[in-house]
Design a protein around this motif. Structure first.
Motif, PDB file in Angstrom:
ATOM      1  N   THR A 162       0.659  -0.928   0.031  1.00  0.00           N
ATOM      2  CA  THR A 162      -0.102   0.122   0.008  1.00  0.00           C
ATOM      3  C   THR A 162       0.916   1.132   0.028  1.00  0.00           C
ATOM      4  O   THR A 162       2.021   1.126   0.568  1.00  0.00           O
ATOM      5  N   LEU A 238      10.930 -26.425  16.670  1.00  0.00           N
ATOM      6  CA  LEU A 238      11.143 -27.094  17.906  1.00  0.00           C
ATOM      7  C   LEU A 238      11.734 -28.149  18.384  1.00  0.00           C
ATOM      8  O   LEU A 238      12.433 -28.281  19.253  1.00  0.00           O
ATOM      9  N   GLU A 242      14.894 -31.084  21.228  1.00  0.00           N
ATOM     10  CA  GLU A 242      14.881 -32.242  21.765  1.00  0.00           C
ATOM     11  C   GLU A 242      16.108 -33.136  21.265  1.00  0.00           C
ATOM     12  O   GLU A 242      16.368 -34.150  21.907  1.00  0.00           O
ATOM     13  N   ARG A 255      17.606 -20.280  23.182  1.00  0.00           N
ATOM     14  CA  ARG A 255      16.972 -19.234  22.348  1.00  0.00           C
ATOM     15  C   ARG A 255      17.946 -18.783  21.299  1.00  0.00           C
ATOM     16  O   ARG A 255      17.195 -18.544  20.205  1.00  0.00           O
TER      17      ARG A 255
ATOM     18  N   GLU B 102       1.604  -3.288   5.221  1.00  0.00           N
ATOM     19  CA  GLU B 102       0.281  -3.299   5.279  1.00  0.00           C
ATOM     20  C   GLU B 102      -0.143  -3.226   6.922  1.00  0.00           C
ATOM     21  O   GLU B 102       0.971  -3.346   7.968  1.00  0.00           O
ATOM     22  N   ARG B 237       7.545 -14.384  21.318  1.00  0.00           N
ATOM     23  CA  ARG B 237       7.105 -15.694  21.839  1.00  0.00           C
ATOM     24  C   ARG B 237       8.076 -16.779  22.661  1.00  0.00           C
ATOM     25  O   ARG B 237       7.738 -17.395  23.522  1.00  0.00           O
ATOM     26  N   LEU B 238       9.479 -16.302  22.440  1.00  0.00           N
ATOM     27  CA  LEU B 238      10.298 -17.039  23.057  1.00  0.00           C
ATOM     28  C   LEU B 238      10.472 -16.603  24.661  1.00  0.00           C
ATOM     29  O   LEU B 238      10.954 -17.247  25.625  1.00  0.00           O
ATOM     30  N   ASN B 239      10.079 -15.504  24.983  1.00  0.00           N
ATOM     31  CA  ASN B 239      10.206 -14.946  26.371  1.00  0.00           C
ATOM     32  C   ASN B 239       9.377 -15.882  27.389  1.00  0.00           C
ATOM     33  O   ASN B 239      10.009 -16.017  28.442  1.00  0.00           O
ATOM     34  N   LEU B 241       9.677 -18.718  27.657  1.00  0.00           N
ATOM     35  CA  LEU B 241      10.583 -19.638  28.208  1.00  0.00           C
ATOM     36  C   LEU B 241      11.590 -19.008  29.553  1.00  0.00           C
ATOM     37  O   LEU B 241      11.894 -19.758  30.426  1.00  0.00           O
ATOM     38  N   GLU B 242      11.762 -17.832  29.707  1.00  0.00           N
ATOM     39  CA  GLU B 242      12.588 -17.469  30.529  1.00  0.00           C
ATOM     40  C   GLU B 242      11.668 -16.739  31.819  1.00  0.00           C
ATOM     41  O   GLU B 242      12.248 -16.714  32.719  1.00  0.00           O
ATOM     42  N   THR B 251      11.768 -30.686  28.633  1.00  0.00           N
ATOM     43  CA  THR B 251      11.400 -30.011  27.322  1.00  0.00           C
ATOM     44  C   THR B 251      10.120 -30.223  26.870  1.00  0.00           C
ATOM     45  O   THR B 251       9.503 -29.088  26.133  1.00  0.00           O
ATOM     46  N   THR B 252       9.342 -31.216  27.372  1.00  0.00           N
ATOM     47  CA  THR B 252       7.988 -31.394  26.818  1.00  0.00           C
ATOM     48  C   THR B 252       7.227 -30.076  27.180  1.00  0.00           C
ATOM     49  O   THR B 252       6.420 -29.682  26.319  1.00  0.00           O
ATOM     50  N   MET B 254       7.684 -27.043  27.682  1.00  0.00           N
ATOM     51  CA  MET B 254       8.319 -26.143  27.030  1.00  0.00           C
ATOM     52  C   MET B 254       7.582 -25.957  25.503  1.00  0.00           C
ATOM     53  O   MET B 254       7.424 -25.021  25.211  1.00  0.00           O
ATOM     54  N   ARG B 255       7.604 -27.122  25.169  1.00  0.00           N
ATOM     55  CA  ARG B 255       7.117 -27.476  23.711  1.00  0.00           C
ATOM     56  C   ARG B 255       5.784 -26.974  23.643  1.00  0.00           C
ATOM     57  O   ARG B 255       5.422 -26.326  22.620  1.00  0.00           O
ATOM     58  N   LEU B 258       5.170 -23.349  23.836  1.00  0.00           N
ATOM     59  CA  LEU B 258       5.448 -22.821  22.426  1.00  0.00           C
ATOM     60  C   LEU B 258       4.409 -23.169  21.504  1.00  0.00           C
ATOM     61  O   LEU B 258       4.025 -22.233  20.538  1.00  0.00           O
ATOM     62  N   ASP B 262       1.555 -20.953  18.809  1.00  0.00           N
ATOM     63  CA  ASP B 262       1.935 -20.898  17.441  1.00  0.00           C
ATOM     64  C   ASP B 262       0.653 -21.617  16.892  1.00  0.00           C
ATOM     65  O   ASP B 262       0.369 -21.302  15.558  1.00  0.00           O
TER      66      ASP B 262
END
Lengths: 343, 343
Positions: A162, A238, A242, A255, B102, B237-239, B241-242, B251-252, B254-255, B258, B262
């Motif tokens: 645009t 992701l 793992e 990260r 846009e 999105r990754l924040n 985690l911390e 990690t499960t 955590m996944r 995330l 998503d």
DNA sequence: TTTTAGCAGTCTGTAAAAAAGAGTGCTAAA
DNA sequence: TTTAGCACTCTTTTTTACAGACTGCTAAAA
């Protein structure tokens, strides 16, 4: 040069380690190999392999794990690689069926599937078709003095932008320009047109249609340029979490790793220059410190003769190479075929 | 009902815990509060607060941490919330400057910035404009019998879809349809047109232009529908985690977390029904088990009167609520203003 | 009645010590 | 060349010990 028995032992170490992720010792090998020598003999052979830096031990009294060079040796001398049958490719092709709005959707879906299948991170870089043609260019007025420029290329991709109607230009004069573009440029390849702009040929031509084409040209060029930008499709981003060799001590490295894949620019730097059917790079061979404990398999695919698309898998060094190389090869061939549908 | 002193102590516990992330004991409170009572007295008061489930201890001989209900009490009775000044909104507005192709780009960038500012995860759901109008509909032939349909709406968004020319239809007949659509439908709102399709009004009209409009209608409807789909913009999105209360054991989880972000569908389920300026939900109040140890602040923003866009922050329960609520409020107001530029 | 000092008791976290396990490397003999 | 055997090393797990931080209670003071 390794003796047959040494090769056998190296192969077994890699196999065992690939399966269990645990350093493998002489006793376990003896049982596993079902060989008629004692564990002491195996220990002697292992010492030889270690001298050649094919295997390593994590500490004095642990079993051995393959070294990167050991994997390399395995890939170059020990691994038996099958070729993909046409049948397998066809099966795969059927499984990528689906009604996708654009190539990009299809590629995204393929990356996702490949990631699910392997538990690794898959990435696909869309091949650039040097013959990509302009199919249409439109300017559509929105409300106010906003306009939207739309470029359609022959691969069905739509690039839009645009902008405000620049002062001194009227919608009518722009219409003239659009008509001119559609008349003269549709059917030409994008790269050709980009060249025409750089060389000043197009500006001269446009100057006949309108007094000051500068503002328009800038816009047109920007949209054109964006339409040929390479896009990276990621699947199982992701999964990388793992599959690392070692667990993550801190979230920081985790990260960084995720951010690496989030940056198309950085991903593009990962692609190899070799031209093997399936290039396999181990750890540091990839050339990205963050991926030192990962391996990367990659293959090329593309439209017609131009195989400049990339299909790649990133996962732990410890992985079933022969199986995944085969899989990647098959997917690559399937994609090459599939791409023709979209051209 | 709490006494003033109890409120003071509760506030101090929340403040201390928010700052240091460590359970706070009676002695530390005494020093901190600079109060003229002994630590024993404070212990007595803390026992009262614990009976009311406003604070808890992790184990017998640890200091106290606020309970979710304690935070709630704090938010409802103790927190002093400022209102945003016009000046602050303007400053913010300037900082969202930038040349975006846009609205979606602008919103993505805003989410990113909000996330950077707070270290939390920001999410933005674009407001749906019920008056969103159709600006143009085009069919453009590609190579082979492929066609691409392009719908442009008044917010400058382009929705496209490739398809094969259905048997029995010619490009020419489709052209007629496109002309008809552009003549009759441009300027109407998308929802109105979707209604016309559902009610059968549009099919009847189109039947006059062409024999069998079914195939065309399906395509047109699909593109229309996709053009009003809500999109979720994520920042940081990754924040997530911390910022969790506890470290991740595996990690499960955590996944899962995330993956939650998503999935636009799941994110849409997170938005609250309350209509406060800034809604604050703590832990389980969010209604998503994965977020039980997080809090979510959200506000609405929108185009003109239709404030159905969502701007939200997700972060640890332990956070400076008053500061971030203010920030969110300011961003919401800025976005509401900014949106008008794109309509 | 409210506040305070003091102290026993409880739980955590860390460090040090001990024990168990897995494997190697070397030696001497087959 | 191959093998059995054993001392040694290093990791991992378990145990033990101990300091530190709080609480809860009691009895006295305000």
């Amino acid at each position: 040069m390794l003796t047959e028995r040494q090769k056998l032992i190296l192969g077994a170490i890699i196999y065992q380690y690939t399966q269990t992720a645990k350093a493998v010792g002489s006793k376990r090998l003896q049982e596993e190999l079902n060989i008629k020598v004692s564990s002491a003999t195996i220990r002697n052979e292992m010492a030889v392999l270690e001298d050649a830096d094919l295997i390593r031990k994590l500490h004095t009294s642990a079993g051995r794990v393959p070294s990167p060079y050991g994997y390399r040796y395995y890939l170059d001398h020990l691994m038996v690689s099958r070729t993909v049958t046409e049948d397998e490719v066809n099966k795969l092709l059927n499984s990528i069926q689906g009604n996708f709005h654009e190539v990009d959707d299809m590629l995204s879906e393929t990356a996702r599937r490949l990631a699910d299948l392997t538990g690794m991170t898959a990435l696909i870089i869309k091949p650039v078709d040097p013959d990509l043609k302009i199919s249409s260019f439109q300017l559509i007025p929105l409300e106010g003095s906003q306009l939207i420029a739309i470029l359609v290329t022959s691969d069905g991709k739509v690039t839009s932008q645009t902008f405000k109607l620049p002062k001194g230009l009227t919608v009518a004069s722009l219409e003239g320009m659009v008509t001119y573009i559609n008349l003269q440029m549709v059917g030409r390849s994008v790269s050709e047109v980009l060249d025409m702009m750089d060389s000043g040929k197009l500006p001269v031509q446009l100057a006949r249609v309108i007094q000051s084409p500068a503002a328009f040209l800038q816009l047109f060029g920007e949209v054109l340029y964006r339409s040929v930008q390479q896009k990276v499709h990621l699947g199982g981003r992701l999964n990388i979490l793992e599959s690392g060799e070692q667990e993550f001590k801190d979230t920081t490295q985790m990260r960084r790793l995720l951010e690496l894949f989030d940056s198309p620019q950085k991903v593009l730097q990962l692609i190899p220059h070799e031209s093997k059917p399936v290039a396999i790079r181990i750890g540091a061979e990839i050339g990205e410190p963050l991926l030192d404990s990962y391996s990367m398999l990659s293959t090329r695919f593309g439209i017609r003769g131009h195989a400049n698309g990339i299909l790649a898998l990133v996962g732990p060094i410890r992985m079933p190479y022969s199986r995944y190389a085969l899989l990647l090869n098959a997917f690559g061939q399937a994609l090459t075929q599939k791409m023709t549908e979209y051209v």
